[in-house]
Design a protein around this motif. Sequence first.
Motif, short mmCIF file in Angstrom:
data_model
loop_
_atom_site.label_atom_id
_atom_site.label_comp_id
_atom_site.label_asym_id
_atom_site.label_seq_id
_atom_site.Cartn_x
_atom_site.Cartn_y
_atom_site.Cartn_z
N LEU A 1 0.77 -1.15 0.48
CA LEU A 1 -0.01 -0.47 0.01
C LEU A 1 1.37 1.51 0.10
N ILE A 2 0.62 2.00 -0.90
CA ILE A 2 0.97 3.61 -0.11
C ILE A 2 -0.07 4.48 0.09
N VAL A 3 0.54 4.99 0.80
CA VAL A 3 -0.24 6.43 1.50
C VAL A 3 -0.23 8.21 1.16
N VAL A 4 -0.95 8.03 0.01
CA VAL A 4 -0.99 9.57 -0.63
C VAL A 4 -1.64 10.92 -0.11
N SER A 5 -1.02 12.37 0.13
CA SER A 5 -1.53 13.09 0.56
C SER A 5 -2.79 13.85 0.00
N LEU A 6 -3.87 14.33 0.18
CA LEU A 6 -4.39 14.74 -0.98
C LEU A 6 -4.77 16.28 -0.44
N PHE A 7 -4.74 17.54 -0.72
CA PHE A 7 -5.03 18.29 -0.39
C PHE A 7 -6.93 19.05 -1.05
N LYS A 8 -7.64 19.65 -0.56
CA LYS A 8 -8.62 19.66 -0.81
C LYS A 8 -8.25 21.35 -1.00
N ASP A 9 -7.30 21.91 -2.02
CA ASP A 9 -6.55 23.36 -2.03
C ASP A 9 -6.00 23.47 -3.47
N VAL A 10 -5.44 22.13 -3.33
CA VAL A 10 -4.48 22.27 -4.77
C VAL A 10 -4.53 21.71 -5.80
N PRO B 1 -4.73 22.34 -9.88
CA PRO B 1 -4.94 20.28 -10.52
C PRO B 1 -4.11 19.73 -9.16
N LEU B 2 -4.10 18.69 -9.25
CA LEU B 2 -3.37 17.07 -8.16
C LEU B 2 -2.00 18.14 -8.89
N LYS B 3 -0.96 18.18 -7.67
CA LYS B 3 0.26 18.20 -7.46
C LYS B 3 0.91 17.21 -7.33
N GLY B 4 2.07 16.96 -7.39
CA GLY B 4 2.92 16.28 -6.64
C GLY B 4 2.74 14.87 -6.37
N ASP B 5 2.85 13.43 -5.54
CA ASP B 5 2.19 12.21 -6.22
C ASP B 5 1.28 11.59 -6.10
N ALA B 6 -0.02 12.75 -5.46
CA ALA B 6 -1.35 12.76 -5.96
C ALA B 6 -1.64 12.62 -7.09
N GLY B 7 -0.45 13.88 -7.54
CA GLY B 7 -0.78 14.46 -8.99
C GLY B 7 -0.35 13.24 -10.22
N ILE C 1 -0.42 10.11 -9.46
CA ILE C 1 -0.84 8.54 -9.19
C ILE C 1 -2.17 8.69 -10.26
N ASP C 2 -2.44 10.66 -10.40
CA ASP C 2 -3.94 10.53 -11.44
C ASP C 2 -3.16 10.53 -12.59
N TRP C 3 -2.04 11.07 -12.83
CA TRP C 3 -1.86 10.39 -14.04
C TRP C 3 -1.86 8.97 -14.67
N PHE C 4 -0.89 8.15 -13.43
CA PHE C 4 -0.73 6.59 -13.48
C PHE C 4 -2.83 5.92 -14.26
N LEU C 5 -3.30 6.92 -13.71
CA LEU C 5 -4.56 6.09 -13.19
C LEU C 5 -5.77 6.26 -14.14
N ASN C 6 -4.33 7.12 -15.42
CA ASN C 6 -5.88 7.66 -16.27
C ASN C 6 -7.09 8.95 -15.61
N GLY C 7 -6.24 9.85 -15.09
CA GLY C 7 -7.04 10.76 -14.02
C GLY C 7 -8.31 10.37 -13.43
N GLN C 8 -8.16 9.59 -12.81
CA GLN C 8 -9.04 8.36 -11.91
C GLN C 8 -9.80 9.15 -10.66
N ILE C 9 -8.21 10.65 -9.94
CA ILE C 9 -8.67 10.83 -9.01
C ILE C 9 -9.39 11.69 -9.66
N SER C 10 -8.99 12.80 -10.29
CA SER C 10 -9.94 14.21 -10.83
C SER C 10 -10.86 13.87 -11.06
N ASN C 11 -11.04 12.56 -11.91
CA ASN C 11 -12.87 12.54 -12.20
C ASN C 11 -14.01 12.25 -10.42
N LEU C 12 -12.93 11.56 -9.85
CA LEU C 12 -13.15 11.46 -8.35
C LEU C 12 -13.90 13.02 -7.50
#
Length: 185
Positions: free
Chosen positions: A18-27, A29-35, A37-48
């Motif tokens: 498991l990897i634990v990734v931070s997600l910020f309410k005010d960041v 587009p997504l940046k850092g590890d969340a960004g 991962i979103d890219w690797f998952l074809n925008g799944q986090i952005s869609n959520l």
Amino acid sequence: MLKIKTLPDEFLKTETDLIVVSLFKDVIPLKGDAGYIDWFLNGQISNLIKKKKVFGNFKETVLLSSLNKLPTEKILLVGFGKAANLNSPKLLYIFSSIIDIVQKMRVKNFGISVCIKGVSDSEYNRIARDMVEGILKGFSKIQLSESDWTVKIAEEDKRRFLMLNRLMRHSVETFKERHQIVLEE
């Protein structure tokens, strides 16, 4: 026993359950590890986020599959709230809470990163210290003699990796007196 490994690698190349990734309410587009991962998952986090199913609220958690696109099976997104509101008590609390969540998931091998890029060294040091102390505080509630745990903390920046290692050694020494813990570098 608790093993903490610091790795001079990219966080997303860390092999764990498991990897634990931070997600910020005010960041956004997504940046850092969340960004990444979103890219690797074809925008799944952005869609959520767009569908208003994920917000990045403080202590919000979302479990995702890596879809075999990363060297981990699962991804745990943890809401950190607003990046501008990060302070030591909140960081200590959230990192300690992550250990509670991971324990309930029965995951014994996980990776985590300091989570903030583009901050000054002193700010990085404060955040890293809060992260390490929060993780150790979370593990202080667990009987470490009953099972083995491995936490991998990756930092690809060589200078900050050295800072993280110094901080880890200092924090672990005080924690080690009461608990079974090994620091691997």
